[in-house]
Design a protein around this motif. Structure first.
Motif, PDB file in Angstrom:
ATOM      1  N   ASN A 138       0.808  -1.217   0.000  1.00 14.01           N
ATOM      2  CA  ASN A 138       0.000   0.000   0.000  1.00 14.01           C
ATOM      3  C   ASN A 138       0.842   1.268   0.000  1.00 14.01           C
ATOM      4  OD1 ASN A 138      -2.700  -0.959  -0.149  1.00 14.01           O
ATOM      5  ND2 ASN A 138      -2.592  -1.608   1.986  1.00 14.01           N
ATOM      6  N   ILE A 139       2.006   1.251   0.654  1.00 16.43           N
ATOM      7  CA  ILE A 139       2.873   2.432   0.630  1.00 16.43           C
ATOM      8  C   ILE A 139       3.388   2.663  -0.788  1.00 16.43           C
ATOM      9  CG2 ILE A 139       5.038   3.440   1.437  1.00 16.43           C
ATOM     10  CD1 ILE A 139       4.599   1.862   4.082  1.00 16.43           C
ATOM     11  N   ILE A 140       3.862   1.597  -1.446  1.00 16.52           N
ATOM     12  CA  ILE A 140       4.327   1.730  -2.832  1.00 16.52           C
ATOM     13  C   ILE A 140       3.208   2.264  -3.715  1.00 16.52           C
ATOM     14  CG2 ILE A 140       5.099   0.466  -4.876  1.00 16.52           C
ATOM     15  CD1 ILE A 140       6.558  -1.481  -2.963  1.00 16.52           C
ATOM     16  N   LYS A 141       2.021   1.703  -3.561  1.00 16.14           N
ATOM     17  CA  LYS A 141       0.910   2.088  -4.445  1.00 16.14           C
ATOM     18  C   LYS A 141       0.345   3.462  -4.098  1.00 16.14           C
ATOM     19  CE  LYS A 141      -0.267  -2.583  -5.788  1.00 16.14           C
ATOM     20  NZ  LYS A 141      -1.291  -3.652  -5.820  1.00 16.14           N
ATOM     21  N   ALA A 142       0.459   3.869  -2.835  1.00 23.63           N
ATOM     22  CA  ALA A 142       0.074   5.237  -2.489  1.00 23.63           C
ATOM     23  C   ALA A 142       0.992   6.222  -3.206  1.00 23.63           C
ATOM     24  CB  ALA A 142       0.133   5.445  -0.980  1.00 23.63           C
ATOM     25  N   GLY A 143       2.306   5.941  -3.187  1.00 26.44           N
ATOM     26  CA  GLY A 143       3.247   6.782  -3.926  1.00 26.44           C
ATOM     27  C   GLY A 143       2.936   6.805  -5.409  1.00 26.44           C
ATOM     28  N   LYS A 144       2.645   5.640  -5.971  1.00 24.31           N
ATOM     29  CA  LYS A 144       2.308   5.530  -7.396  1.00 24.31           C
ATOM     30  C   LYS A 144       1.101   6.400  -7.741  1.00 24.31           C
ATOM     31  CE  LYS A 144       0.280   2.016 -10.476  1.00 24.31           C
ATOM     32  NZ  LYS A 144       1.114   2.076 -11.689  1.00 24.31           N
ATOM     33  N   ARG A 145       0.041   6.292  -6.947  1.00 24.02           N
ATOM     34  CA  ARG A 145      -1.195   7.031  -7.252  1.00 24.02           C
ATOM     35  C   ARG A 145      -1.018   8.538  -7.043  1.00 24.02           C
ATOM     36  NH1 ARG A 145      -3.543   3.906 -10.674  1.00 24.02           N
ATOM     37  NH2 ARG A 145      -3.605   1.773  -9.908  1.00 24.02           N
ATOM     38  N   ILE A 146      -0.291   8.910  -6.011  1.00 20.90           N
ATOM     39  CA  ILE A 146      -0.036  10.335  -5.775  1.00 20.90           C
ATOM     40  C   ILE A 146       0.745  10.925  -6.939  1.00 20.90           C
ATOM     41  CG2 ILE A 146       1.347  11.913  -4.345  1.00 20.90           C
ATOM     42  CD1 ILE A 146       0.319  10.305  -1.903  1.00 20.90           C
TER      43      ILE A 146
END
Length: 220
Positions: A148-156
């Motif tokens: 989720n941290i990786i994907k939060a960065g991706k989406r941001i």
């Protein structure tokens, strides 16, 4: 995996951001490649404006060579890919060697493309490897927080770029709806009011793109 340190969390977040930055800007570059080759001499200046980077290039040919491949240019695609690798290599124990390998393969294809007279095929392989990277994030990483941290960065990062491009409200809303659950499940401290503000901005009659960028950038 146990508790994620502040440094690990920061690196995971930026791993997500840098990989997405490479993926999205490379897609934009590939779609513009023929126009850049065959179009008017200063079309690269409009490209720079469209993705909000400084135009430091002397000519169209200089741009085509340096924007993708110049590691000394902090805005180049290869510079962002190298930053992704720098984070991934430190995170090897957290993300696994197979996940890391796709970043390494992406760099290999970028280096091949830099030597090619027709680099589009190799550049597509860069993005193929980044998609494989995200596939292994889902398949190989057991920790939901890490994913989720990786994907939060991706989406941001995607919202940041789309806002700079002046994308439609529909596109932005789709990405915001996908970003918010990742942020909420990341296990990181975040500003809940920013998520409310981002929703309000996208629902306004006219989107204030730069305010949206500022709010997205300050979620964590």
């Amino acid at each position: 995996m146990g508790i994620i340190s502040v440094e690990q969390a920061d690196r995971l977040y930026w791993l997500g951001r840098y990989t997405e930055r490479v993926y999205t800007t490379l897609n934009i570059f590939e779609k513009s490649f023929d126009e850049l080759i065959d179009g008017i001499a200063d079309s690269y200046a409009e490209f720079c404006r469209s993705i909000d980077i400084p135009n430091v290039y002397e000519s169209k040919s200089d741009f085509i060579k340096k924007y993708p491949f110049d590691p000394s240019n902090p805005d180049s695609i290869i510079s962002n890919l190298n930053r992704a690798y720098d984070n991934a290599i430190v995170l090897r124990e957290s993300i696994g060697s197979e996940t890391l390998s796709f970043i390494q393969l992406a760099i290999y294809e970028m280096n091949k493309a830099a030597k090619s007279k027709a680099p589009v095929i190799e550049l597509q392989k860069v993005n193929d490897n980044l998609l494989a990277f995200y596939g292994t994030v889902d398949d190989q990483i057991d920790s939901e927080n890490i994913r989720n941290i990786i994907k939060a960065g991706k989406r941001i990062e995607r919202i940041d770029i789309f806002a700079r491009l002046g994308s439609s409200k529909k596109q932005l809303m789709r990405e915001i709806d996908r970003m918010i659950p990742r942020v909420e499940k990341s296990g990181l401290n975040y500003d809940r009011q920013k998520l409310v503000s981002i929703k309000d901005l996208i629902l306004a009659d006219t989107v204030d793109y730069y305010k949206l960028i500022n709010e997205v950038e300050s979620i964590f």
